[in-house]
Motif scaffolding. Structure first.
Motif, PDB file in Angstrom:
ATOM      1  N   ALA A 246    -110.084  98.526  21.697  1.00  0.00           N
ATOM      2  CA  ALA A 246    -110.480  97.164  21.399  1.00  0.00           C
ATOM      3  C   ALA A 246    -110.243  96.806  19.939  1.00  0.00           C
ATOM      4  O   ALA A 246    -109.936  95.664  19.614  1.00  0.00           O
ATOM      5  CB  ALA A 246    -111.953  96.955  21.767  1.00  0.00           C
ATOM      6  N   ARG A 247    -110.407  97.746  19.014  1.00  0.00           N
ATOM      7  CA  ARG A 247    -110.220  97.437  17.602  1.00  0.00           C
ATOM      8  C   ARG A 247    -108.788  96.998  17.320  1.00  0.00           C
ATOM      9  O   ARG A 247    -108.563  96.008  16.598  1.00  0.00           O
ATOM     10  CB  ARG A 247    -110.570  98.658  16.742  1.00  0.00           C
ATOM     11  N   PHE A 248    -107.823  97.718  17.868  1.00  0.00           N
ATOM     12  CA  PHE A 248    -106.431  97.353  17.629  1.00  0.00           C
ATOM     13  C   PHE A 248    -106.137  95.948  18.123  1.00  0.00           C
ATOM     14  O   PHE A 248    -105.513  95.141  17.421  1.00  0.00           O
ATOM     15  CB  PHE A 248    -105.499  98.352  18.322  1.00  0.00           C
ATOM     16  N   PHE A 249    -106.580  95.626  19.336  1.00  0.00           N
ATOM     17  CA  PHE A 249    -106.313  94.299  19.879  1.00  0.00           C
ATOM     18  C   PHE A 249    -107.068  93.216  19.103  1.00  0.00           C
ATOM     19  O   PHE A 249    -106.573  92.097  18.951  1.00  0.00           O
ATOM     20  CB  PHE A 249    -106.665  94.257  21.362  1.00  0.00           C
ATOM     21  N   SER A 250    -108.257  93.524  18.616  1.00  0.00           N
ATOM     22  CA  SER A 250    -109.008  92.552  17.821  1.00  0.00           C
ATOM     23  C   SER A 250    -108.269  92.194  16.538  1.00  0.00           C
ATOM     24  O   SER A 250    -108.370  91.076  16.040  1.00  0.00           O
ATOM     25  CB  SER A 250    -110.396  93.108  17.482  1.00  0.00           C
ATOM     26  N   GLU A 251    -107.505  93.163  16.028  1.00  0.00           N
ATOM     27  CA  GLU A 251    -106.752  92.920  14.800  1.00  0.00           C
ATOM     28  C   GLU A 251    -105.394  92.275  15.075  1.00  0.00           C
ATOM     29  O   GLU A 251    -104.901  91.492  14.258  1.00  0.00           O
ATOM     30  CB  GLU A 251    -106.541  94.241  14.056  1.00  0.00           C
ATOM     31  N   ALA A 252    -104.785  92.568  16.210  1.00  0.00           N
ATOM     32  CA  ALA A 252    -103.429  92.101  16.482  1.00  0.00           C
ATOM     33  C   ALA A 252    -103.361  90.761  17.208  1.00  0.00           C
ATOM     34  O   ALA A 252    -102.453  89.959  16.962  1.00  0.00           O
ATOM     35  CB  ALA A 252    -102.679  93.153  17.300  1.00  0.00           C
ATOM     36  N   VAL A 253    -104.315  90.519  18.112  1.00  0.00           N
ATOM     37  CA  VAL A 253    -104.213  89.335  18.975  1.00  0.00           C
ATOM     38  C   VAL A 253    -104.453  88.017  18.245  1.00  0.00           C
ATOM     39  O   VAL A 253    -103.670  87.063  18.407  1.00  0.00           O
ATOM     40  CB  VAL A 253    -105.145  89.477  20.196  1.00  0.00           C
ATOM     41  N   PRO A 254    -105.525  87.856  17.434  1.00  0.00           N
ATOM     42  CA  PRO A 254    -105.738  86.555  16.782  1.00  0.00           C
ATOM     43  C   PRO A 254    -104.549  86.076  15.945  1.00  0.00           C
ATOM     44  O   PRO A 254    -104.108  84.924  16.111  1.00  0.00           O
ATOM     45  CB  PRO A 254    -106.995  86.791  15.925  1.00  0.00           C
ATOM     46  N   PRO A 255    -103.958  86.908  15.054  1.00  0.00           N
ATOM     47  CA  PRO A 255    -102.805  86.400  14.305  1.00  0.00           C
ATOM     48  C   PRO A 255    -101.581  86.146  15.181  1.00  0.00           C
ATOM     49  O   PRO A 255    -100.774  85.255  14.866  1.00  0.00           O
ATOM     50  CB  PRO A 255    -102.532  87.514  13.280  1.00  0.00           C
ATOM     51  N   ALA A 256    -101.442  86.905  16.280  1.00  0.00           N
ATOM     52  CA  ALA A 256    -100.321  86.656  17.186  1.00  0.00           C
ATOM     53  C   ALA A 256    -100.455  85.291  17.844  1.00  0.00           C
ATOM     54  O   ALA A 256     -99.492  84.509  17.898  1.00  0.00           O
ATOM     55  CB  ALA A 256    -100.258  87.759  18.248  1.00  0.00           C
TER      56      ALA A 256
END
Length: 370
Positions: A200-210
């Motif tokens: 979940a941490r990785f997606f929390s960091e990658a998804v919003p800016p994407a």
């Protein structure tokens, strides 16, 4: 009164181990068996209300630094205590069989079963035979697999193997009845992103800016459901709000199978249960395997589904916000490709896996008593 037949299930405390055990417990209950569960202290963290007569916690340990004699001694002592406690439990409950679903908490009960002459069965959820299951495989009466090809399962062990698929819970079977929702011109696009406790941490960091870099017309159509760690929720919510993305954020979704069924696209890790549920429900996905998973089992899982056309696999080292945004634009601009991927994923689904596994358990029990 006749004594009710019972089966003892043993599973590590992650969802990948517990969810297929949950499914088998449901099926065995329908067949008139009492089911008991042995797990570790993480076993109840999913709040699933495991369908067992009783849940037992038996000492176990994961081998640490093999070069450290103190660590090895502690691990050995803990496992020995676990075996002794498991022997006592098996003598008291007299199960017809013990079924292990991987993870080091399964070692004491399956070793104890072997010592007491109770047939032991192991189920491997991944496309790679896990380390705990490798330890137990030679003594097992049967090995159930989720993939037709399983790495490290060869030689004499292959003769014990039976392909059953990875059992999914009744909630997943029910969600699979939902037809794939077509994307209408200008209509909402439902995107689900989840990654389990480790992802979940990785997606929390990658998804919003994407999502923030998507064309505005497309971004306004996205209806996002995102799993985030508790410590990340506030920051993620603020980032998505700033980007103008309609989002529902939570640390855990009890109704995840239905949320999955309602989605046009899923972005997720490639844990065994996630891949099995995506296939049974039939939803297209972008899978980002956990890069440090043991023996690259998630990469093997994701590659298997991707080869069928039901998913797109991208290793984490290649996933940047720009790359993720590019992929989302590509698939959302091709609704027909999403429909085809959904159908390809569903073609890989083993909706009857739990029945196949329960049949195997009954076959082993029958041969043992015969």
């Amino acid at each position: 009164m006749p004594v009710m037949r019972s089966i003892l299930l043993a599973a590590g405390g992650t969802g990948g181990h517990l969810f297929p055990a949950f499914a088998l417990a449901e099926e065995l209950g329908r067949r008139g068996y009492a089911v008991d569960l042995v797990t570790d202290m993480r076993g109840d963290r999913y709040g699933t209300g495991f369908p067992a007569r009783a849940v037992y916690r038996i000492p176990s340990a994961t081998p640490g630094n093999k070069r450290n004699p103190v660590t090895l001694a502690r691990t050995g002592f803990t496992l020995l205590r676990g075996v002794r406690k498991a022997r006592k439990l098996i003598r008291a409950e007299k199960p017809s069989a013990v079924v292990g679903f991987g993870g080091y908490p399964t070692i004491p009960p399956l070793v104890a079963a072997r010592m007491l002459g109770v047939p032991a069965i192991i189920h491997e959820q991944n496309a790679v035979l896990g380390r705990a299951n490798r330890t137990l495989a030679r003594a097992a009466a049967a090995i159930a697999t989720s993939f037709r090809k399983t790495k490290f399962l060869d030689g004499p062990l292959a003769a014990k193997a039976r392909f059953t698929g990875n059992p999914v819970r009744d909630a997943v079977i029910e969600a699979a009845k939902t037809p794939y929702p077509l994307i209408e011109d200008g209509g909402p696009i439902r995107l689900l992103v989840f990654g389990g406790s480790q992802g979940a941490r990785f997606f929390s960091e990658a998804v919003p800016p994407a999502l923030a870099t998507l064309p505005q017309a497309l971004r306004q159509r996205v209806k996002l459901v995102l799993q985030a760690r508790e410590e990340d929720v506030v920051a993620v919510r603020a980032a998505l709000s700033s980007a103008g993305v309609d989002a529902e954020i939570a640390t855990f979704f009890k109704n995840l199978p239905q949320v999955m069924a309602d989605s046009h696209l899923v972005v997720a890790r490639a844990g065994a249960s996630s891949v099995a549920e995506l296939a049974v429900i039939g939803r297209p996905s972008i899978l980002v395997p956990l890069p440090h998973s043991l023996d690259s089992d998630q990469l093997e899982n994701a590659s298997s589904l991707a080869e069928s056309g039901g998913s797109w696999c991208i290793e984490q080292k290649h996933v940047t916000p720009h790359r993720l945004a590019t992929e989302l634009v590509r698939v959302f601009d091709q609704p027909a490709a999403l429909v085809s991927a959904a159908a390809a994923a569903k073609a890989q689904g083993q909706a009857d896996a739990v029945r196949q596994l329960a049949d195997l358990v009954e076959d082993v029990v029958g041969k043992h008593h015969a």
